[in-house]
Write a protein that holds these residues in place. Sequence first.
Motif, mmCIF file in Angstrom:
data_model
loop_
_atom_site.group_PDB
_atom_site.id
_atom_site.type_symbol
_atom_site.label_atom_id
_atom_site.label_comp_id
_atom_site.label_asym_id
_atom_site.label_seq_id
_atom_site.Cartn_x
_atom_site.Cartn_y
_atom_site.Cartn_z
ATOM 1 N N THR A 292 11.768 5.588 -6.219
ATOM 2 C CA THR A 292 11.005 6.362 -5.312
ATOM 3 C C THR A 292 10.676 7.631 -5.667
ATOM 4 O OG1 THR A 292 11.121 7.376 -3.169
ATOM 5 C CG2 THR A 292 13.129 7.577 -4.010
ATOM 6 N N LYS A 293 9.664 8.313 -5.173
ATOM 7 C CA LYS A 293 9.133 9.529 -5.421
ATOM 8 C C LYS A 293 9.513 10.572 -4.428
ATOM 9 C CE LYS A 293 5.060 9.219 -8.561
ATOM 10 N NZ LYS A 293 5.174 7.616 -9.049
ATOM 11 N N SER A 294 10.232 9.956 -3.404
ATOM 12 C CA SER A 294 10.232 10.813 -2.223
ATOM 13 C C SER A 294 11.555 11.541 -1.956
ATOM 14 C CB SER A 294 9.936 9.957 -0.678
ATOM 15 O OG SER A 294 10.142 10.726 0.094
ATOM 16 N N THR B 184 9.401 -1.741 -6.404
ATOM 17 C CA THR B 184 8.733 -2.134 -7.496
ATOM 18 C C THR B 184 7.065 -2.049 -7.402
ATOM 19 O OG1 THR B 184 8.786 -4.407 -6.820
ATOM 20 C CG2 THR B 184 10.676 -3.462 -8.372
ATOM 21 N N ALA B 185 6.494 -2.351 -6.164
ATOM 22 C CA ALA B 185 5.366 -2.169 -5.954
ATOM 23 C C ALA B 185 4.733 -1.081 -5.108
ATOM 24 C CB ALA B 185 4.863 -3.627 -5.598
ATOM 25 N N THR B 186 5.465 -0.662 -4.159
ATOM 26 C CA THR B 186 5.090 0.525 -3.254
ATOM 27 C C THR B 186 6.411 1.320 -3.049
ATOM 28 O OG1 THR B 186 5.466 -0.608 -1.226
ATOM 29 C CG2 THR B 186 3.164 -0.781 -2.227
ATOM 30 N N ASP B 187 5.968 2.642 -2.798
ATOM 31 C CA ASP B 187 7.542 3.602 -2.487
ATOM 32 C C ASP B 187 7.900 3.146 -1.316
ATOM 33 O OD1 ASP B 187 9.038 5.943 -2.247
ATOM 34 O OD2 ASP B 187 7.881 6.587 -3.814
ATOM 35 N N PRO B 188 9.326 2.920 -1.353
ATOM 36 C CA PRO B 188 9.965 2.341 -0.247
ATOM 37 C C PRO B 188 10.387 3.764 0.627
ATOM 38 C CG PRO B 188 11.563 2.667 -1.758
ATOM 39 C CD PRO B 188 10.192 2.741 -2.710
ATOM 40 N N ALA C 138 -8.371 1.431 -0.118
ATOM 41 C CA ALA C 138 -7.747 0.901 0.885
ATOM 42 C C ALA C 138 -6.166 0.873 0.774
ATOM 43 C CB ALA C 138 -8.077 -0.558 1.299
ATOM 44 N N PHE C 139 -5.719 0.711 -0.645
ATOM 45 C CA PHE C 139 -4.442 0.730 -1.027
ATOM 46 C C PHE C 139 -3.518 1.946 -0.470
ATOM 47 C CE2 PHE C 139 -1.182 2.410 -3.941
ATOM 48 C CZ PHE C 139 -0.319 1.069 -4.049
ATOM 49 N N GLU C 140 -4.331 3.435 -0.488
ATOM 50 C CA GLU C 140 -3.957 4.223 -0.086
ATOM 51 C C GLU C 140 -3.860 4.631 1.481
ATOM 52 O OE1 GLU C 140 -5.618 7.398 -2.406
ATOM 53 O OE2 GLU C 140 -5.435 5.998 -4.393
ATOM 54 N N GLY D 213 0.865 -1.157 -0.063
ATOM 55 C CA GLY D 213 -0.112 0.048 -0.041
ATOM 56 C C GLY D 213 1.003 1.074 0.039
ATOM 57 N N CYS D 214 0.413 2.286 -0.444
ATOM 58 C CA CYS D 214 1.203 3.748 -0.797
ATOM 59 C C CYS D 214 0.368 4.864 -0.392
ATOM 60 C CB CYS D 214 1.999 3.544 -1.793
ATOM 61 S SG CYS D 214 2.925 5.025 -2.177
ATOM 62 N N GLU D 215 0.596 5.731 0.246
ATOM 63 C CA GLU D 215 -0.156 6.972 0.644
ATOM 64 C C GLU D 215 -0.104 7.772 -0.510
ATOM 65 O OE1 GLU D 215 -0.613 8.652 4.782
ATOM 66 O OE2 GLU D 215 1.226 7.956 4.927
ATOM 67 N N PHE D 216 1.033 7.930 -1.325
ATOM 68 C CA PHE D 216 1.264 8.732 -2.495
ATOM 69 C C PHE D 216 -0.342 8.570 -3.280
ATOM 70 C CE2 PHE D 216 6.038 8.836 -2.091
ATOM 71 C CZ PHE D 216 5.978 9.658 -1.058
ATOM 72 N N GLY D 217 -0.756 7.550 -3.275
ATOM 73 C CA GLY D 217 -1.937 7.247 -3.929
ATOM 74 C C GLY D 217 -2.024 7.943 -5.514
ATOM 75 N N CYS D 218 -1.069 7.455 -6.322
ATOM 76 C CA CYS D 218 -1.030 7.660 -7.934
ATOM 77 C C CYS D 218 -2.183 6.986 -8.374
ATOM 78 C CB CYS D 218 0.252 7.462 -8.564
ATOM 79 S SG CYS D 218 1.543 8.171 -7.453
ATOM 80 N N THR D 219 -3.096 8.101 -9.243
ATOM 81 C CA THR D 219 -4.135 7.142 -9.908
ATOM 82 C C THR D 219 -3.641 6.271 -10.826
ATOM 83 O OG1 THR D 219 -4.270 9.030 -11.626
ATOM 84 C CG2 THR D 219 -5.692 9.228 -9.656
ATOM 85 N N TYR D 220 -2.389 6.103 -11.515
ATOM 86 C CA TYR D 220 -2.189 5.233 -12.469
ATOM 87 C C TYR D 220 -1.360 3.944 -11.895
ATOM 88 C CZ TYR D 220 1.947 7.984 -11.554
ATOM 89 O OH TYR D 220 3.110 8.836 -10.919
ATOM 90 N N CYS D 221 -1.346 4.027 -10.427
ATOM 91 C CA CYS D 221 -0.445 2.798 -9.958
ATOM 92 C C CYS D 221 -1.026 1.423 -10.037
ATOM 93 C CB CYS D 221 -0.483 3.255 -8.312
ATOM 94 S SG CYS D 221 0.566 1.928 -7.471
ATOM 95 N N TYR D 222 -0.223 0.527 -10.565
ATOM 96 C CA TYR D 222 -0.621 -0.601 -10.970
ATOM 97 C C TYR D 222 -0.576 -1.757 -9.639
ATOM 98 C CZ TYR D 222 4.451 -1.575 -11.206
ATOM 99 O OH TYR D 222 5.819 -1.772 -11.084
HETATM 100 S S1 SF4 Z 1 3.812 3.092 -5.481
HETATM 101 FE FE1 SF4 Z 1 4.649 4.464 -6.625
HETATM 102 S S2 SF4 Z 1 3.163 4.768 -8.156
HETATM 103 FE FE2 SF4 Z 1 1.984 3.535 -6.606
HETATM 104 S S3 SF4 Z 1 0.978 5.065 -5.446
HETATM 105 FE FE3 SF4 Z 1 3.058 4.579 -4.440
HETATM 106 S S4 SF4 Z 1 4.522 6.254 -5.683
HETATM 107 FE FE4 SF4 Z 1 2.614 5.963 -6.590
#
Ligand code: SF4
Length: 366
Positions: free
Chosen positions: A187-189, A153-157, A113-115, A70-79
């Motif tokens: 990472t985006k952080s 690869t699946a969530t932001d560390p 819930a992912f976010e 799960g990832c709080e950044f919540g990107c709409t395109y997140c796979y």
């Molecule tokens: S894992 Fe990456 S793409 Fe997915 S919501 Fe987090 S930052 Fe965004």
Amino acid sequence: MAVRDRKSNRAKRSEQLQLLTAVPPCRPSALPVLDERLRGTKFVELAPRSVLNSPQQTGVDFWSLNPYIGCEFGCTYCYARYAHRYAVERARDAGRLSEAEFRDFRGPHGWEAFERRIFVKSRLVAALEADLRRYLRTAGPPDRPTAPIVIGTATDPYQPAERRFRLTRRVLERLARCDGLNLGIITKSPLVARDVDLLRDIQQRSDLEVYVSLITVDARVIRQFEARSPTPAARLRALQKLTAAGINAGLIVAPVLPGITDDRPHLEALFRAAREAGARFVHAGPLRLYPAVRDRFLPVLEAHFPDLPERYRRAYARHSGVPRTYARALGARIRRLQTRFGFPVNEGMVDRYRPRRPATQGELRL
Ligand code: SF4
């Protein structure tokens, strides 16, 4: 009175016994909540036995590690929402989530819930220790290059949870004691810059690539598609800190959004910003619209770019990837920009596992 009391005590004990036997067996253990935000986000402990995913488990050519699900950044395109759903289903099947909790951990539409329900992997380093033995057994002789390990690869560390739980830092501390690894971090952080000391240590003994992820320098577009991610300026400052410290870091532009961020001005601005931040490389790849992503992404597209959803639906009707002609044209555009801004020209991590094809088309059209 005393007799009545003795009787009523016997009755009470008998009632208690009935109650006890009527209680269903305890669940093995519910998932402990470690922290909670005012806006309702919960951080929940999960103790997996294994944390390093092998290529056989994931179907890609590298090993992967994600300290959080799960990832709080919540990107709409997140796979990666599917990974969260899978963890929730497994917890329910193991009896660790009641039906009510299960619904809460899925969210009303299956994506919320992912976010908002973030799994924090406890006992991570112990699991990693065992996994590293498994990994090193597959690595072969010491002179052979090891398969890459990619973190994030699946969530932001380095999502906000990392400030409190410091799992990624603990992973890096362990990996800094290894020689000859081939390690990638995505990472985006800007929090990644906190660990510059460890990244330096790792780089002395292993190959390291740090990918700062940014799809555009336009903060307005970022906010439309990424609910809570850090600003472009903050990410670029972090990239600058990493490169100034000698870390092999660059930009990953993924996903490029067709019709939104794929035009020359958008991409040029990104490449220029990467150059100014001292990036060693820029890699890019187009959006993949997996079925699980559509429900989250398309309504947002509809709201901000009403002329695009129909084109997206047509273009992605049969595959989750962009049409071949589009991919070729985008690849050619990226390679021209890599050349022009002095970056290595290659297809990068995003495209590394796709067939290489010559670029034949100049126009980007869905
Ligand atoms: S894992 Fe990456 S793409 Fe997915 S919501 Fe987090 S930052 Fe965004």
